[in-house]
Design an enzyme around this catalytic site. Sequence first.
Site, PDB file in Angstrom:
ATOM      1  N   SER A   1     -12.871  -5.307   1.767  1.00 38.30           N
ATOM      2  CA  SER A   1     -13.886  -4.474   0.872  1.00 38.30           C
ATOM      3  C   SER A   1     -15.413  -4.792   1.171  1.00 38.30           C
ATOM      4  O   SER A   1     -16.150  -5.046   0.189  1.00 38.30           O
ATOM      5  CB  SER A   1     -13.421  -4.729  -0.587  1.00 38.30           C
ATOM      6  OG  SER A   1     -12.073  -4.394  -0.858  1.00 38.30           O
ATOM      7  N   PRO A   2     -15.680  -4.812   2.381  1.00 38.02           N
ATOM      8  CA  PRO A   2     -17.014  -5.269   2.801  1.00 38.02           C
ATOM      9  C   PRO A   2     -17.953  -4.280   2.353  1.00 38.02           C
ATOM     10  O   PRO A   2     -19.259  -4.594   2.303  1.00 38.02           O
ATOM     11  CB  PRO A   2     -16.983  -5.694   4.331  1.00 38.02           C
ATOM     12  CG  PRO A   2     -15.971  -4.814   4.649  1.00 38.02           C
ATOM     13  CD  PRO A   2     -15.031  -4.497   3.815  1.00 38.02           C
ATOM     14  N   LEU A   3     -17.577  -3.189   2.118  1.00 35.88           N
ATOM     15  CA  LEU A   3     -18.583  -2.196   1.723  1.00 35.88           C
ATOM     16  C   LEU A   3     -18.527  -2.060  -0.044  1.00 35.88           C
ATOM     17  O   LEU A   3     -18.834  -0.851  -0.801  1.00 35.88           O
ATOM     18  CB  LEU A   3     -18.266  -0.711   2.233  1.00 35.88           C
ATOM     19  CG  LEU A   3     -18.280  -0.490   3.611  1.00 35.88           C
ATOM     20  CD1 LEU A   3     -17.755   0.643   4.420  1.00 35.88           C
ATOM     21  CD2 LEU A   3     -19.920  -0.612   4.052  1.00 35.88           C
ATOM     22  N   GLY A   4     -17.900  -3.117  -0.593  1.00 41.51           N
ATOM     23  CA  GLY A   4     -17.744  -3.165  -1.813  1.00 41.51           C
ATOM     24  C   GLY A   4     -16.959  -1.843  -2.569  1.00 41.51           C
ATOM     25  O   GLY A   4     -17.384  -0.983  -3.426  1.00 41.51           O
ATOM     26  N   ARG A   5     -16.035  -1.532  -1.586  1.00 47.64           N
ATOM     27  CA  ARG A   5     -15.133  -0.400  -2.048  1.00 47.64           C
ATOM     28  C   ARG A   5     -15.730   1.006  -2.065  1.00 47.64           C
ATOM     29  O   ARG A   5     -15.493   2.021  -2.677  1.00 47.64           O
ATOM     30  CB  ARG A   5     -14.182  -0.642  -3.451  1.00 47.64           C
ATOM     31  CG  ARG A   5     -13.345  -1.756  -3.227  1.00 47.64           C
ATOM     32  CD  ARG A   5     -12.561  -1.992  -4.665  1.00 47.64           C
ATOM     33  NE  ARG A   5     -11.851  -3.110  -4.370  1.00 47.64           N
ATOM     34  CZ  ARG A   5     -10.374  -3.372  -4.118  1.00 47.64           C
ATOM     35  NH1 ARG A   5      -9.671  -2.360  -3.898  1.00 47.64           N
ATOM     36  NH2 ARG A   5      -9.780  -4.552  -4.154  1.00 47.64           N
TER      37      ARG A   5
ATOM     38  N   PHE B   1     -18.865   1.479  -2.843  1.00 48.32           N
ATOM     39  CA  PHE B   1     -19.989   1.432  -3.718  1.00 48.32           C
ATOM     40  C   PHE B   1     -21.267   1.052  -3.044  1.00 48.32           C
ATOM     41  O   PHE B   1     -22.487   1.781  -3.391  1.00 48.32           O
ATOM     42  CB  PHE B   1     -19.750   0.375  -4.914  1.00 48.32           C
ATOM     43  CG  PHE B   1     -20.865   0.659  -6.080  1.00 48.32           C
ATOM     44  CD1 PHE B   1     -20.478   1.413  -7.274  1.00 48.32           C
ATOM     45  CD2 PHE B   1     -21.889  -0.199  -6.239  1.00 48.32           C
ATOM     46  CE1 PHE B   1     -21.284   1.540  -8.372  1.00 48.32           C
ATOM     47  CE2 PHE B   1     -22.915  -0.031  -7.398  1.00 48.32           C
ATOM     48  CZ  PHE B   1     -22.528   1.052  -8.345  1.00 48.32           C
TER      49      PHE B   1
ATOM     50  N   TYR C   1       0.729  -1.043  -0.166  1.00 48.23           N
ATOM     51  CA  TYR C   1      -0.093  -0.085  -0.072  1.00 48.23           C
ATOM     52  C   TYR C   1       0.928   1.153   0.092  1.00 48.23           C
ATOM     53  O   TYR C   1       1.575   1.698   1.046  1.00 48.23           O
ATOM     54  CB  TYR C   1      -1.001  -0.045   1.137  1.00 48.23           C
ATOM     55  CG  TYR C   1      -2.111  -1.000   1.233  1.00 48.23           C
ATOM     56  CD1 TYR C   1      -2.220  -1.760   0.082  1.00 48.23           C
ATOM     57  CD2 TYR C   1      -2.488  -1.372   2.455  1.00 48.23           C
ATOM     58  CE1 TYR C   1      -3.014  -2.915   0.205  1.00 48.23           C
ATOM     59  CE2 TYR C   1      -3.372  -2.508   2.518  1.00 48.23           C
ATOM     60  CZ  TYR C   1      -3.602  -3.380   1.383  1.00 48.23           C
ATOM     61  OH  TYR C   1      -4.643  -4.337   1.393  1.00 48.23           O
TER      62      TYR C   1
HETATM   63  N1  LIG Z   1      -6.205  -8.640   0.811  1.00 46.54           N
HETATM   64  C1  LIG Z   1      -6.164  -7.806  -0.429  1.00 46.54           C
HETATM   65  O1  LIG Z   1      -6.156  -8.225  -1.491  1.00 46.54           O
HETATM   66  C2  LIG Z   1      -7.078  -6.655  -0.090  1.00 46.54           C
HETATM   67  C3  LIG Z   1      -7.721  -5.836  -1.234  1.00 46.54           C
HETATM   68  C4  LIG Z   1      -8.356  -4.737  -0.948  1.00 46.54           C
HETATM   69  C5  LIG Z   1      -8.280  -4.109   0.441  1.00 46.54           C
HETATM   70  N2  LIG Z   1      -7.940  -4.680   1.365  1.00 46.54           N
HETATM   71  C6  LIG Z   1      -7.860  -4.252   2.842  1.00 46.54           C
HETATM   72  O2  LIG Z   1      -9.383  -4.150   3.116  1.00 46.54           O
HETATM   73  C7  LIG Z   1      -9.548  -2.943   3.630  1.00 46.54           C
HETATM   74  C8  LIG Z   1     -11.056  -2.331   3.275  1.00 46.54           C
HETATM   75  O3  LIG Z   1     -11.377  -2.453   1.949  1.00 46.54           O
HETATM   76  P1  LIG Z   1     -11.618  -1.206   0.935  1.00 46.54           P
HETATM   77  O4  LIG Z   1     -10.964  -0.027   1.624  1.00 46.54           O
HETATM   78  O5  LIG Z   1     -10.980  -1.783  -0.088  1.00 46.54           O
HETATM   79  O6  LIG Z   1     -13.005  -1.242   0.727  1.00 46.54           O
HETATM   80  P2  LIG Z   1     -14.509  -1.123   1.522  1.00 46.54           P
HETATM   81  O7  LIG Z   1     -13.834  -0.986   3.192  1.00 46.54           O
HETATM   82  O8  LIG Z   1     -15.493  -1.906   0.894  1.00 46.54           O
HETATM   83  O9  LIG Z   1     -14.708   0.403   1.293  1.00 46.54           O
HETATM   84  C9  LIG Z   1     -14.025   1.664   1.573  1.00 46.54           C
HETATM   85  C10 LIG Z   1     -14.468   2.862   0.796  1.00 46.54           C
HETATM   86  O10 LIG Z   1     -15.931   3.263   1.359  1.00 46.54           O
HETATM   87  C11 LIG Z   1     -15.875   4.331   2.076  1.00 46.54           C
HETATM   88  N3  LIG Z   1     -16.571   4.376   3.366  1.00 46.54           N
HETATM   89  C12 LIG Z   1     -16.300   3.869   4.484  1.00 46.54           C
HETATM   90  N4  LIG Z   1     -17.135   3.935   5.376  1.00 46.54           N
HETATM   91  C13 LIG Z   1     -18.080   4.582   4.766  1.00 46.54           C
HETATM   92  C14 LIG Z   1     -19.304   5.187   5.263  1.00 46.54           C
HETATM   93  N5  LIG Z   1     -19.581   4.920   6.478  1.00 46.54           N
HETATM   94  N6  LIG Z   1     -19.937   5.885   4.345  1.00 46.54           N
HETATM   95  C15 LIG Z   1     -19.639   6.211   3.137  1.00 46.54           C
HETATM   96  N7  LIG Z   1     -18.484   5.577   2.532  1.00 46.54           N
HETATM   97  C16 LIG Z   1     -17.725   4.865   3.397  1.00 46.54           C
HETATM   98  C17 LIG Z   1     -14.208   4.822   2.205  1.00 46.54           C
HETATM   99  O11 LIG Z   1     -14.228   6.082   1.915  1.00 46.54           O
HETATM  100  P3  LIG Z   1     -13.331   7.221   3.155  1.00 46.54           P
HETATM  101  O12 LIG Z   1     -11.923   6.298   3.265  1.00 46.54           O
HETATM  102  O13 LIG Z   1     -13.220   8.316   2.569  1.00 46.54           O
HETATM  103  O14 LIG Z   1     -14.131   7.314   4.356  1.00 46.54           O
HETATM  104  C18 LIG Z   1     -13.609   3.858   0.939  1.00 46.54           C
HETATM  105  O15 LIG Z   1     -13.746   4.771  -0.242  1.00 46.54           O
HETATM  106  C19 LIG Z   1      -8.561  -2.151   2.943  1.00 46.54           C
HETATM  107  O16 LIG Z   1      -8.336  -0.896   3.635  1.00 46.54           O
HETATM  108  C20 LIG Z   1      -7.389  -3.163   3.018  1.00 46.54           C
HETATM  109  O17 LIG Z   1      -6.961  -2.738   4.133  1.00 46.54           O
HETATM  110  C21 LIG Z   1      -7.423  -6.125   1.193  1.00 46.54           C
END
Ligand SMILES: NC(=O)c1ccc[n+]([C@@H]2O[C@H](COP(=O)([O-])OP(=O)(O)OC[C@H]3O[C@@H](n4cnc5c(N)ncnc54)[C@H](OP(=O)(O)O)[C@@H]3O)[C@@H](O)[C@H]2O)c1
Length: 338
Positions: free
Chosen positions: A209-213, A215, A61
């Site tokens: 990505s439980p929030l679908g990144r 979306f 990262y």
């Molecule tokens: N093992 C792997 O290959 C892999 C791949 C991807 C991710 N990951 C890990 O998983 C973690 C989580 O996944 P992710 O960050 O990809 O996706 P996510 O948790 O599904 O979604 C993150 C996105 O949602 C937004 N968000 C969060 N809370 C929110 C809320 N309450 N209301 C509106 N928007 C909200 C965030 O924006 P803001 O940040 O601006 O709040 C960010 O853009 C990552 O941080 C990483 O550590 C691992």
Amino acid sequence: MTDSRIPTVRLGESGPEVGVQGLGCMGMSFAYGPSDADASRATLERALELGVTLYDTADAYGAGENERFLSPFFRAHRDEVVIATKFALSIPPDDPTRRIIRNDAPYIRQAVEASLKRLDVDVIDLYYMHRRDVNVPIEETVGTMAELVREGKVKHLGLSEVTGGELRAAQAVHPIAAVQSEWSLFSRDIEAGVVPAARELGVALVPYSPLGRGFLTGSFANADTDLTADDFRRQQPRFTGDNAAANAALLEPVRTIAGAHGATLGQIALAWAQQRAAVHGLPVVPIPGTRKPTRVEENVAATRIVLSEEELAELEPIASKVSGNRYTDMTFTSAGRE
Ligand SMILES: NC(=O)c1ccc[n+]([C@@H]2O[C@H](COP(=O)([O-])OP(=O)(O)OC[C@H]3O[C@@H](n4cnc5c(N)ncnc54)[C@H](OP(=O)(O)O)[C@@H]3O)[C@@H](O)[C@H]2O)c1
């Protein structure tokens, strides 16, 4: 304060005990456009107050930048936090579309030293293989990781985006605390192979990505128009072009259920992820990513929402209707290999 903290769960049979929701820290340095460092630091502190103890990063990262950014927070709260980081994947800064994957022993040994140095800690609590390098037998990779445990550099082992067969082979070499894979209302590939294997072996699942990144929160509807040019989500087929419009329409039942609970869409997505534990019979610790203290409060509050059988049934068909892959190159994931 203690009463308002979220419950805890053990990762795997001998893994660390952590709050039932973790925090994804990737976006603080990488992938999702510009970040405000002060807001990210406040998010980390607020998460800890609420009982979030599992903090997720990786050497990939921002080419080490995320680990460096987190280091002062981790050092200030060393006994309260469980530090999870990863090796195996590098993304050349001059070409963010390229992925280099390595699982060989010399690479792992230099990767762990580099992570320990950037984090400025003596030991990593949970060390994941980020991606599988198919040129190296998984037994060999986990054998090297097990040596790191014996040497005291790492406490527990994890694997990301592995197949059920790979998890079984790995567990035969050394106990695996957790598998981290994408798991959400939009991404359920892992339920066919790795989830049943994890349940059988007593391994926890950490949905990324439980929030679908983002979306699934409805905060953006089309990556082409709504996100900055450097945002990684503009490379993800399901968030762009016609796919994005089709997928946004799939959020309707999520919106209805959110209304009934007085909750946000994101909270329903997180409650669904959390309830995988009861549905599939294994420990589950989602790691939503955010850089905003108010959002971490909102996300943690979702651990208290329980969806009814009827609501779960309404959400059931969504994943099968999603248009577009998770990544441009699916060979990069377990789903690309199963
Ligand atoms: N093992 C792997 O290959 C892999 C791949 C991807 C991710 N990951 C890990 O998983 C973690 C989580 O996944 P992710 O960050 O990809 O996706 P996510 O948790 O599904 O979604 C993150 C996105 O949602 C937004 N968000 C969060 N809370 C929110 C809320 N309450 N209301 C509106 N928007 C909200 C965030 O924006 P803001 O940040 O601006 O709040 C960010 O853009 C990552 O941080 C990483 O550590 C691992």
